[in-house]
Structures are given as C-alpha cells and as structure tokens.
Design a protein around this motif. Structure first.
Motif, PDB file in Angstrom:
ATOM      1  N   LEU A  36       3.938   1.926   8.806  1.00 32.52           N
ATOM      2  CA  LEU A  36       3.199   0.723   9.186  1.00 32.52           C
ATOM      3  C   LEU A  36       3.822   0.128  10.441  1.00 32.52           C
ATOM      4  O   LEU A  36       5.019  -0.188  10.465  1.00 32.52           O
ATOM      5  N   SER A  73       1.940  -2.375  12.466  1.00 31.97           N
ATOM      6  CA  SER A  73       1.490  -3.755  12.667  1.00 31.97           C
ATOM      7  C   SER A  73       0.550  -4.154  11.538  1.00 31.97           C
ATOM      8  O   SER A  73      -0.029  -3.295  10.859  1.00 31.97           O
ATOM      9  N   GLN A  74       0.409  -5.454  11.345  1.00 32.77           N
ATOM     10  CA  GLN A  74      -0.460  -5.967  10.290  1.00 32.77           C
ATOM     11  C   GLN A  74      -1.051  -7.304  10.706  1.00 32.77           C
ATOM     12  O   GLN A  74      -0.456  -8.057  11.472  1.00 32.77           O
ATOM     13  N   GLU A 131       0.048 -11.707  10.017  1.00 31.39           N
ATOM     14  CA  GLU A 131       1.487 -11.496   9.931  1.00 31.39           C
ATOM     15  C   GLU A 131       2.036 -12.170   8.682  1.00 31.39           C
ATOM     16  O   GLU A 131       1.448 -13.113   8.155  1.00 31.39           O
ATOM     17  N   GLU A 132       3.157 -11.672   8.205  1.00 26.53           N
ATOM     18  CA  GLU A 132       3.837 -12.295   7.073  1.00 26.53           C
ATOM     19  C   GLU A 132       4.129 -13.759   7.406  1.00 26.53           C
ATOM     20  O   GLU A 132       4.668 -14.087   8.463  1.00 26.53           O
ATOM     21  N   ILE A 170      -7.818  -8.024   6.224  1.00 24.86           N
ATOM     22  CA  ILE A 170      -6.448  -7.573   6.319  1.00 24.86           C
ATOM     23  C   ILE A 170      -6.485  -6.259   7.095  1.00 24.86           C
ATOM     24  O   ILE A 170      -7.235  -5.348   6.747  1.00 24.86           O
ATOM     25  N   VAL A 171      -5.694  -6.143   8.162  1.00 21.74           N
ATOM     26  CA  VAL A 171      -5.700  -4.946   9.001  1.00 21.74           C
ATOM     27  C   VAL A 171      -4.301  -4.347   9.007  1.00 21.74           C
ATOM     28  O   VAL A 171      -3.340  -5.003   9.422  1.00 21.74           O
ATOM     29  N   LEU A 172      -4.193  -3.114   8.545  1.00 22.71           N
ATOM     30  CA  LEU A 172      -2.932  -2.383   8.535  1.00 22.71           C
ATOM     31  C   LEU A 172      -3.040  -1.228   9.527  1.00 22.71           C
ATOM     32  O   LEU A 172      -3.945  -0.396   9.412  1.00 22.71           O
ATOM     33  N   THR A 173      -2.136  -1.167  10.495  1.00 22.15           N
ATOM     34  CA  THR A 173      -2.154  -0.115  11.503  1.00 22.15           C
ATOM     35  C   THR A 173      -0.888   0.728  11.381  1.00 22.15           C
ATOM     36  O   THR A 173       0.226   0.191  11.351  1.00 22.15           O
ATOM     37  N   THR A 207      -6.029   3.062  11.205  1.00 22.05           N
ATOM     38  CA  THR A 207      -6.182   1.707  10.678  1.00 22.05           C
ATOM     39  C   THR A 207      -6.847   1.696   9.312  1.00 22.05           C
ATOM     40  O   THR A 207      -7.821   2.415   9.075  1.00 22.05           O
ATOM     41  N   ILE A 218       2.961  -2.400   0.166  1.00 22.69           N
ATOM     42  CA  ILE A 218       2.753  -3.349   1.266  1.00 22.69           C
ATOM     43  C   ILE A 218       2.327  -4.690   0.683  1.00 22.69           C
ATOM     44  O   ILE A 218       1.347  -4.771  -0.071  1.00 22.69           O
ATOM     45  N   ILE A 243       1.742  -8.876   1.852  1.00 18.15           N
ATOM     46  CA  ILE A 243       1.661  -9.868   2.925  1.00 18.15           C
ATOM     47  C   ILE A 243       1.392 -11.225   2.286  1.00 18.15           C
ATOM     48  O   ILE A 243       0.399 -11.394   1.567  1.00 18.15           O
TER      49      ILE A 243
END
Length: 657
Positions: free
Chosen positions: A104, A106-107, A110-111, A122-125, A153, A188, A190
C-alpha cells in the motif's frame, strides 16, 4: 507466442519485396519474413511469428524495410505510394511472479483525517496491479462495502454518513493480492472523521421552470432582484428549452449581415440553475441555419455562444442539466458556455458541442467541474484561468481532435483528476491528442490518474502554430480501461521552435497539484464542499396519503417524485400525496439547490422479494438514482419497483453492469 499481423500496398511504384524485421536493441535486426507486392493498389496481408527470444523483453522493435535488390514494379512517378495498413502485434499474456505481495503506497482518506465527505470513497493504491479475493468485503463501522478494482487501485464507495462522526474502515489481511497470487498479510485500517458542516436554512426554489414561466424569464428574475448577495435558485423540470435570440441586440455574421444576438448573457451573481436530470433537461439557443458544408455565419467565440457569464458576477452553480449548441457539428466554433465570471461550479452537468465547447474566459478566475460530461472534438475545453476537472467524463466525438487548449492560467491552469476519456464512435482510440498550447510559455494542462478508455496518439500532444508552446503539458498515472499504466516515453517533448517540455509528472508533482491548493487560492474556496449532496432521505414511508421521512438539518428542501417525475417541493419532512397508488420517491437538495438521489417510499419494507409469496407481481418499473424512469437494462444503479396484485409496491436496488 507473439506475432505481427500487418498489410501493405503501393499506389504508384515500389520494390516488390518488403522485409519485416525485429530487434531487441534497435541495432541488431533479424528477418521475420517478407511481403511480396503483386501489382498496384492490391493490399497484401501478412502474418509473422516473433521468436521466443523476444518473450518478456522490456522492448521489442519491429520495422518494415524495402529489399532494394528486388524489382521495382508500377508506374513511373516521382511519388512513392507505398503504404502500411492496419497492423497489430499480439501475444499471450504471461505474468511474472516476483514473489512479493503488493504494498500500500497511498490511501484516501488519510489516517486521522477530519475533512472526509459523507458521500465518497475509500481509495487504496498499491505499488502494482492487484486483485481482491473472491467474496471480499470491507467494513465501515457497521456498514459493509464492496470493492471495485482498477489496475493498482481498490475503491470502496460509501454514502450517507453522518457529519462530524468518527468512522473506522477495516479490510482484512490476505484479501489483496498481486496478479500472481502473492497476498498481503497486513490488514488495512483507516480511522477518520467526517467534516463538520453548518446547518442549512430551509428555503424553496425562487423560480420553477416552466411552472412559474420560461427559462429566460427565470434569468430575468434573477437579474432583477434587489439583493444579489443572497442566492437565487432556479429549478428546471425535464424538457427541451430553446433560449430565444435577442429582439434588440444583433451580431454581425461572417457574411456581413446582422443577425439577432443568440447569446443569453448573465450578470447575476450567486445564482443556481438546477435541472431535474442531466439527460432530461436540454438547453440550447437559436442561431441561423448552418450550411450543409462550411462554417456557420455566427461561428466564433462571442458570436453564437449559448450562454455567457459576465465578469462582474461570480458564484454560479449548475447541476443536473445539459447545455447544447444549436449549430451542429463541424460548422465552426460553437461555444456552449463562455465563462467570464469567477468561482463557477458545474456538478453532474453536460456541455455538448463540437469546437470550443467550453471557454474559461477569465485569467483571474477559478472554475470547478465535478462529474458530468464535456463533449467535443476540436479544442473543446479552452481558455484562461484555473480549472479543476474532478472525475469528469471527457467525450471525444470524432477523430483527429484536440481536447484541452489552455491559454493564460491564474496559477495552475487546467488540472484533470480522476477523469475518464471516452470515444463517441469507433476509430477514435489512438486518433486524437490531449491538447495543444494556446499561448507562448503560459499554457498548463496536467492529467492525473486519468482513465483513457479512448487513448490519445502515442505523441499525446500537438502544436498550435509555430509560436505556441506550453509552460507544462504532462501526465501522471494515465491508464487504460483495465488499469494498465500507459507508457509515456513517446509523448511530445518539444513545441514550436524548439521549446522543451517534460511530459511526465512525478508523484510529488501530482500530489502538489491537489484540489485544495488549486481551488483554495488565498481564500480557501471549497467548491467540492458546496457541491456535496445533502444526506439522502431516510425512512421514507407512504401510509395512505401521508408521505414522510426523517428530518435533516443539512437539506435545503425536499423534492417529491411521482412516477419518475418531480411534482412538488417542501421544506417539511412530510407531504400529502394525491394518488396513493402511484410510485413516490423523495430527493434532498443541498444548500446550492442541487438534488441528490431519489429514495423510494417503503423501499425494502416488504423484507425483499424472497419473502413475497402471497401476491403476484402485476407490473415492474425501473428508475435511476434521480427517480427518473429508465429501461430494465439501464447501466448503473437501478431501483426496481414491483407492483403486487394487492396494490403494494416493493422496491429493491439492482446494479446493472
């Protein structure tokens, strides 16, 4: 198992033998085979296998070369008419297992973020293309979210959260893998908080078209109001609307004659124009008829425009409508929106023309587009200022076109983020460019995370004359429809008379051109927050003639939808219907007046279709999220309404892909 499929022909004369060769380094070449040309204007098809030595190589070169020892056939001429036809290099995909699980990188959010939207994703790259384990879902507090995978993604769409509330997103370990089944053993999570938002003061629309009059009368009412510091909201019901040409002002045509001015000009700030649906509300103007061939007499910026927003006004808002040029395609510059204002927002709306469709015409202006569709062929997004295109569909209608043609920016120019480029017809893929520079050293156009279903030519960009050159034309993470990152090595690097341009953005440069920076300016303008939809109505119930739902302090008003059409508005969380047998839905409006999705009354109240046995289904209807009646095969989210023999209605959501 790679191979070359090709075709060749000559028109005047040519060497009769044409060799096809391949290389792994561009210097040492090996013959694949030869094509023997047999007479002028006769296409010769050929197919050659590429040796296994080329498999999985980073680069493979192929060239076509005349065998100059062969005979020359054809008619004596100074013209060499040899031609290479449709050519494909194909092979079997083979994945290489690197033994490493995806990481992972980027997300979003952000946290610890406290600015998340209540409707978003929610975008997980990851660092490589990924897939999800079959049956995988994630959780957001007590909600279950379904994944959508595109390339590197993974996205999880959510909606209707609560403002100023803590949320925790969780995706279990061993659910994300690369394409060779290397699974990540890391879960994961967040933690984020949705944004805090002030309550909205309830109000009805100031003018409803056509109930209160014509569209031009609505504009006149907005212009004529005494207090222009307050927002004036116009609602336009589904229909086709032609803005009339002026009865007093004229425009000189290219033929030297004077014609009634076809452009509607707006000077009213703080104005919202809200349509019932993007497809159902079509607004155009009236220009002299175009000839069957050639330009319209009123072609050109400032001549035949549909709508002009003047410079002294700002804070316009448009949603759920289509504005369309009446000139027709390929009759010159047929501008739909000539925007000289500032802080204009377009949400889920469409501008439809051929050339110069949209002109951002204020060097000091900021403009924001979210969702919707922009269509054209030649320079169809052009002009000055800073424009942020957020998840907009860009529709190229013909081959050979140029998409974005920026001129002088306020600071950042044209920024395309998460957009999608599509072709209106076959043959456009590979046959257009992303833009050209309208200016010398000032134009900026950046494509970031753009999905190019219709890809541009390999060169990517084009010149405009000999003097034009960009400040920066570049891309980051441009991808194909299935998420494969496009190789940008052949993108144009020199413009005009030798002005250099780096066409590849770094990750850091892409992140620098964030929405917050480009739109925020020195006053923290936040158009995405203004365009955010109000929470969708909850607990929508119809009991007899009493339609009710939960109140919301964030809704300006609610629209009542009867059998797919908006029929009334209210600022109360209840409404008395006139026909209990009809199908009803409710839509909430945000502060700007824009309507969100339609929520059907009693949706799911029968416990789903599996629990219904007593009564037969006598009628089935389908609606989109705006409550508009659609066909059963409508793409996207569809609300299926089944009417039972006892008069009850059961609604369920279906996703058509």
């Amino acid at each position: 198992n790679m191979k070359v499929i090709t075709a060749m022909v000559y028109n005047y004369n040519a060497y009769t033998k044409q060799d096809v060769e391949y290389s792994l380094d561009g210097e040492n070449w090996t013959l694949l085979g030869s094509i023997n040309l047999d007479g002028a204007k006769k296409w010769v098809d050929a197919e050659f296998a590429i040796p296994a030595a080329a498999n999985n190589q980073k680069e493979v070169y192929v060239r076509w070369k005349s065998d100059r020892t062969s005979a020359v056939a054809g008619t004596q001429s100074g013209n060499d008419g040899i031609c290479l036809g449709a050519t494909f290099i194909v092979g079997d995909m083979q994945l290489v297992n690197d033994g490493t699980a995806p990481v992972l990188v980027s997300q979003v959010p952000e946290e610890g973020s406290n600015t998340a939207s209540i409707n978003g994703k929610i975008v997980l790259t990851f660092d490589e293309k990924v897939k999800v384990k079959e049956g995988t879902t994630a959780t957001l507090n007590d909600m279950t979210l379904e994944p959508q995978v595109t390339g590197k993604t993974v996205m999880f769409q959510y909606k209707n959260l609560t403002y100023a509330t803590d949320y925790k997103f969780t995706l279990a370990a061993n659910t994300i893998a690369d394409l060779t089944d290397n699974y990540s053993d890391k879960a994961i999570t967040i933690n984020f908080t949705t944004k805090t938002r002030p309550e909205v003061e309830k109000a009805l629309y100031d003018f409803i078209v056509p109930d209160d009059g014509k569209l031009e009368e609505a504009f006149a009412a907005a212009e004529g109001r005494a207090d222009k510091t307050q927002r004036f909201r116009i609602f336009v019901k589904n229909g086709n609307y032609v803005l009339p040409a002026s009865t007093t002002a004229t425009k000189n045509g290219s033929d030297g004659k004077a014609y009634p001015d076809p452009t509607t000009q707006l000077n009213a700030p703080n104005l919202s124009v809200i349509g019932e649906s993007m497809e159902g509300v079509v607004i155009t103007n009236s220009v002299p008829a175009s000839p069957s061939a050639g330009g319209n007499v009123l072609e050109g910026i400032g001549n035949g425009d549909v709508l002009r927003l003047n410079k002294d006004a700002q804070n316009y808002y448009f949603q759920n409508l289509t504005m369309k040029s009446s000139m027709g395609d390929n009759h010159g510059r047929d501008i739909v929106l000539n925007d000289n204002a500032n802080k204009t927002i377009f949400k889920d709306a469409c501008l439809w023309a051929y050339q110069d469709t949209y002109v951002s015409n204020n060097e000091g202006g900021r403009f924001y587009y979210e969702g919707g569709l922009l269509r054209g062929r030649t320079d169809f997004l052009c002009g000055k200022g800073d424009v942020y295109y957020n998840a907009v569909t860009l529709q190229m209608c013909e081959t050979g076109g140029y998409l974005a043609v920026p001129s002088v920016p306020k600071q950042y120019g044209y920024i395309f983020k998460d957009c999608e480029i599509v072709g209106e017809k076959t043959g456009i893929d590979g046959n257009y460019t992303l833009g050209r520079p309208w200016g010398s050293g000032t134009p900026i156009a950046l494509y970031i995370d753009t999905r190019m279903i219709a890809r541009p030519s390999a060169i990517g960009w084009n010149d405009m004359g000999t003097d034009g050159y960009p400040k920066r034309f570049a891309e980051y993470n441009s991808m194909t429809e299935n998420g494969t990152v496009i190789d940008l090595k052949d993108r144009k690097k020199s413009f005009g008379s030798g002005h250099e341009n780096n066409p590849i953005l770094t990750k850091e440069e892409a992140e620098f051109h964030s929405y917050e920076r480009v739109m925020g300016g020195d006053d923290d303008w936040d158009p995405a927050s203004l365009a955010e939809q109000a929470p969708a109505p909850t607990n929508v119930l119809l009991e007899g003639t009493a339609l009710s739902w939960d109140d919301s302090p964030y809704a300006l008003l609610w629209a009542i939808v009867k059998n797919g059409s908006v029929v009334a508005f209210t600022t109360e969380a209840s409404f008395t219907v006139d026909d209990p047998a009809a199908t009803y839905a409710v839509r909430a409006a945000n502060e700007m007046g824009g309507l969100g999705e339609a929520v059907l009354a009693n949706e799911g109240s029968q416990g789903g279709l599996d629990n219904i046995n007593a009564d037969a289904v006598v009628n089935t209807s389908f609606y989109n999220v705006e409550g508009i009646a659609v066909s059963a095969d409508y793409q996207g989210v569809v609300i299926k309404v089944e009417t039972l023999a006892n008069g009850q209605k059961v609604a369920t959501k279906v996703i058509n892909k």
